[in-house]
Design an enzyme around this catalytic site. Structure first.
Site, short mmCIF file in Angstrom:
data_model
loop_
_atom_site.label_atom_id
_atom_site.label_comp_id
_atom_site.label_asym_id
_atom_site.label_seq_id
_atom_site.Cartn_x
_atom_site.Cartn_y
_atom_site.Cartn_z
N ASN A 65 -106.04 -8.23 107.90
CA ASN A 65 -106.59 -8.50 106.58
C ASN A 65 -106.73 -7.20 105.80
O ASN A 65 -106.65 -6.10 106.35
CB ASN A 65 -107.97 -9.16 106.71
CG ASN A 65 -107.87 -10.66 106.93
OD1 ASN A 65 -106.95 -11.31 106.44
ND2 ASN A 65 -108.83 -11.20 107.66
N CYS A 74 -101.60 -16.02 109.26
CA CYS A 74 -101.39 -16.02 107.82
C CYS A 74 -100.04 -16.69 107.55
O CYS A 74 -99.00 -16.15 107.94
CB CYS A 74 -101.40 -14.58 107.28
SG CYS A 74 -101.03 -14.47 105.52
N GLY A 75 -100.07 -17.85 106.89
CA GLY A 75 -98.86 -18.61 106.69
C GLY A 75 -97.87 -17.94 105.75
O GLY A 75 -96.68 -17.81 106.06
N GLU A 188 -110.54 -16.18 100.45
CA GLU A 188 -110.09 -15.76 101.78
C GLU A 188 -111.06 -14.77 102.41
O GLU A 188 -111.40 -13.74 101.80
CB GLU A 188 -108.70 -15.13 101.71
CG GLU A 188 -107.57 -16.12 101.58
CD GLU A 188 -106.24 -15.53 101.99
OE1 GLU A 188 -106.15 -14.99 103.11
OE2 GLU A 188 -105.30 -15.61 101.18
N ARG A 189 -111.49 -15.08 103.61
CA ARG A 189 -112.29 -14.11 104.36
C ARG A 189 -111.38 -12.94 104.74
O ARG A 189 -110.18 -13.10 104.91
CB ARG A 189 -112.89 -14.76 105.62
CG ARG A 189 -111.85 -15.19 106.64
CD ARG A 189 -112.47 -15.71 107.92
NE ARG A 189 -111.42 -15.94 108.91
CZ ARG A 189 -111.64 -16.29 110.18
NH1 ARG A 189 -112.88 -16.45 110.61
NH2 ARG A 189 -110.64 -16.47 111.00
N CYS A 198 -102.63 -19.02 99.47
CA CYS A 198 -102.96 -18.91 100.90
C CYS A 198 -102.16 -19.97 101.65
O CYS A 198 -102.35 -21.17 101.44
CB CYS A 198 -104.45 -19.10 101.13
SG CYS A 198 -104.93 -19.12 102.87
N GLY A 199 -101.27 -19.53 102.52
CA GLY A 199 -100.37 -20.45 103.22
C GLY A 199 -101.06 -21.39 104.19
O GLY A 199 -100.83 -22.60 104.17
N THR A 200 -101.92 -20.83 105.06
CA THR A 200 -102.65 -21.71 105.98
C THR A 200 -103.61 -22.60 105.21
O THR A 200 -103.91 -23.72 105.63
CB THR A 200 -103.42 -20.89 107.03
OG1 THR A 200 -104.28 -19.94 106.38
CG2 THR A 200 -102.48 -20.18 107.99
#
Length: 258
Positions: A65, A74-75, A188-189, A198-200
């Site tokens: 991160n 991470c997607g 996002e954390r 954000c993919g996921t």
């Protein structure tokens, strides 16, 4: 020591990519990783990703991160790393790689990368939210007027609240546009702010919206601030399988950091 890097983005989710097959990069220097991700003093990115060798698959993904800490899956990062691997000549149009959440397959075609995500066997539906793990934990809430919603304040309150303890969760706010299309904004954390995509997160939203009956489609479009992504899946005995995250992955630039 000079550091050669590549900058990639997938629907505005941007990453510093480093070819670490020689294992030259210091993975324990958290401050240095955070510095490289800093948008004012470093290169600037939502995260940093290392491409490394793996004895059984095409490569290994190691993801950090923006705060410098190694993180969950991470997607969009996985999609961008697959495009990076193709650029390096590690793979051609298909890739099989290992990330922190296990094995992934990817298909790279004309700037679009389709990434197979992990099966999701359990979804926790509560009165006001849905929670599930798509390689990273995701809290999902439906809201009205998403465009003007205060994502950072509300997302931070949930991420640091009592619901998920010290580890926290990513937080997604969703507005339904049509039967197969949803708008998504994500806190996002690790970034500790809203990201453009954000993919996921969009994967989690697609599955959650199907699970709670907001859509009957198994190909869903997710509109983020950084662009559109698609998620396809099948449902077998209540489990979500054959889950694919589909969207663009683009090289922004490459350079040397001293």
């Amino acid at each position: 020591m000079k550091l050669n890097f590549y900058k990639y983005q997938g629907t505005g989710n941007d990453f510093v990519m480093i070819d670490n097959r020689s294992l030259h990069f210091d993975k324990n220097n958290t401050k240095h990783i955070a510095f490289l991700c800093d948008r004012r003093f470093g290169i600037g990115a939502d995260g940093l990703i290392l491409l490394e060798n793996h004895p059984d698959y095409d490569f290994k993904m190691v993801y950090y991160n923006a705060d410098g800490n190694e993180s969950s899956m991470c997607g969009n990062g996985g999609r961008c790393l697959s495009a990076f691997a193709k650029q390096l000549g590690v793979v051609n149009d298909k890739a099989t790689f290992v990330a922190i959440d296990g094995l992934h397959h990817a298909v790279i075609e004309q700037g679009v990368v389709s990434l197979q995500m992990q099966d999701v066997l359990k979804i926790n539906q509560q009165q006001d939210y849905v929670f599930l793990d798509t390689g990273s934990p995701h809290h999902i809430e439906m809201v009205n007027d998403l465009e003007h919603f205060d994502v950072k304040t509300n997302g931070s309150a949930i991420r640091y609240g009592n619901l998920y303890g010290k580890a926290g969760s990513n937080v997604n706010f969703v507005e339904k546009i049509s039967e197969d299309t949803f708008a998504v904004r994500t806190y996002e954390r690790g970034v500790e702010d809203e990201t453009l995509s954000c993919g996921t997160g969009v994967t989690a939203v697609a599955l959650a919206m199907h699970y709670i009956g907001e859509t009957e489609k198994n190909l869903v479009t997710l509109k983020t601030k950084g662009g559109d992504l698609k998620v396809s899946f099948t449902v077998e005995n209540g489990a979500y399988k054959n889950v694919w995250l589909i969207g663009p992955a683009t090289l922004v630039y490459k350079g040397t950091f001293e």
